[in-house]
Design a protein around this motif. Sequence first.
Motif, mmCIF file in Angstrom:
data_model
loop_
_atom_site.group_PDB
_atom_site.id
_atom_site.type_symbol
_atom_site.label_atom_id
_atom_site.label_comp_id
_atom_site.label_asym_id
_atom_site.label_seq_id
_atom_site.Cartn_x
_atom_site.Cartn_y
_atom_site.Cartn_z
ATOM 1 N N TYR A 147 2.427 -4.783 -6.492
ATOM 2 C CA TYR A 147 2.867 -3.596 -7.242
ATOM 3 C C TYR A 147 3.802 -2.729 -6.391
ATOM 4 C CZ TYR A 147 2.512 1.352 -8.456
ATOM 5 O OH TYR A 147 2.802 2.681 -8.681
ATOM 6 N N VAL A 148 3.398 -2.472 -5.157
ATOM 7 C CA VAL A 148 4.223 -1.641 -4.267
ATOM 8 C C VAL A 148 5.542 -2.348 -3.944
ATOM 9 C CG1 VAL A 148 4.349 -0.481 -2.026
ATOM 10 C CG2 VAL A 148 2.186 -0.528 -3.272
ATOM 11 N N ALA A 149 5.483 -3.671 -3.708
ATOM 12 C CA ALA A 149 6.685 -4.433 -3.346
ATOM 13 C C ALA A 149 7.737 -4.399 -4.450
ATOM 14 C CB ALA A 149 6.310 -5.877 -3.030
ATOM 15 N N ILE A 150 7.297 -4.439 -5.708
ATOM 16 C CA ILE A 150 8.248 -4.507 -6.830
ATOM 17 C C ILE A 150 8.568 -3.127 -7.407
ATOM 18 C CG2 ILE A 150 8.534 -5.359 -9.210
ATOM 19 C CD1 ILE A 150 6.993 -7.873 -8.281
ATOM 20 N N LEU B 82 11.605 0.479 -1.730
ATOM 21 C CA LEU B 82 12.167 1.243 -0.618
ATOM 22 C C LEU B 82 11.086 1.815 0.296
ATOM 23 C CD1 LEU B 82 15.035 3.153 -2.476
ATOM 24 C CD2 LEU B 82 15.215 1.068 -1.105
ATOM 25 N N HIS B 83 9.899 2.009 -0.249
ATOM 26 C CA HIS B 83 8.798 2.589 0.538
ATOM 27 C C HIS B 83 7.737 1.546 0.890
ATOM 28 C CE1 HIS B 83 10.443 6.535 -0.438
ATOM 29 N NE2 HIS B 83 10.489 6.162 -1.695
ATOM 30 N N TYR B 84 8.045 0.267 0.629
ATOM 31 C CA TYR B 84 7.041 -0.800 0.775
ATOM 32 C C TYR B 84 6.431 -0.859 2.182
ATOM 33 C CZ TYR B 84 5.022 -5.511 0.862
ATOM 34 O OH TYR B 84 4.177 -6.578 1.009
ATOM 35 N N MET B 85 7.269 -0.942 3.204
ATOM 36 C CA MET B 85 6.773 -1.087 4.575
ATOM 37 C C MET B 85 6.055 0.165 5.071
ATOM 38 S SD MET B 85 7.403 -4.156 5.106
ATOM 39 C CE MET B 85 6.727 -4.227 6.761
ATOM 40 N N THR B 86 6.373 1.317 4.453
ATOM 41 C CA THR B 86 5.695 2.570 4.828
ATOM 42 C C THR B 86 4.323 2.652 4.180
ATOM 43 O OG1 THR B 86 7.854 3.658 4.927
ATOM 44 C CG2 THR B 86 5.912 5.081 4.884
#
Length: 319
Positions: free
Chosen positions: A128-131, A135-139
């Motif tokens: 969910y976060v990746a898609i 832009l904030h995925y790695m954070t």
Amino acid sequence: MQIRQKSVMRNGTVTTFILLGLTDDPQLQVLIFIFLFLTYMLSVTGNLTIITLTFLDFHLKTPMYFFLKNFSFLEISFTSACIPRYLYNIVTGNKFITNNACMTQVFFTDLCGTTEFFLLAAMSYDRYVAICKPLHYMTIVSSRVCRILIICCWMAGLCVIIPLLSLCLNLEFCDSNVLDHFACDAFPLVKISCSDTWIVEQTVIISAVLTLNITLTCVVLSYGSIIRTVFRFPSVRQRKKAFSTCSSHMIVVSITYGTCFFIYMNPTAKEEVTINKAVSLLFSSVSPTLNPFIYTLRNNQVKKAFKGSFERLALLSTK
């Protein structure tokens, strides 16, 4: 008969159980042994390959593969908790299992099985976060967050099974020590107990319902948001790429939840012992075997990592 009674009874309480397995037919037992041995070896090999690749290939040092590595470890642990013992029973003909060994098997199979569901929910959140928030995925899904989520999955699994296991440990078995199953499980134990099993039965159902519903709600909410986001993408190529990253996980979720809903949510399944045993066997042997292939065959990064590792090994062998 008296010798047998002494070996399985102590102070009027059963200390040893007999696992009936799937069949008494010798020819069928040979076929079952070959099938289970092959699926077990494929499962362990496939999942160990995924774990090894995630350690060796720097392209797979992402949160998605961190969760996949832990999922593969759970799959190996889950299938190893029950299948080798049943293979031993078939080969030796020794169907006896001590009370302590039986409860240990219940603990590990239930712990790994329950933890898997929470991990599948965590993996859905990762997608969910990746898609939806790339832009904030790695954070958001940092290494620290990943470790916390894994610890939470294990703790949730422990919280679910400890009350059930403590109740099972207090069960008394007076009249029968025969478990109509290929492994120790809560339902077969409840069936032969001479104690009042109402609390245990309700605990099993409540634990299963809570685990399945809570984790499935997380999965559905995550994928609901993913689908809405993907359909907003302007190009078909972007949509295909987004869905391809989730397709493997969606297949595994469907297989895992489908088999468990059949066992725990279908009232007739508890009565149809043969069907229940067959579905349990599929869940504990076939599903862990399929998962590595589902993730590798549909994932270009894993295939590239596997190819790269194979080429490095070939290069080293020629030197």
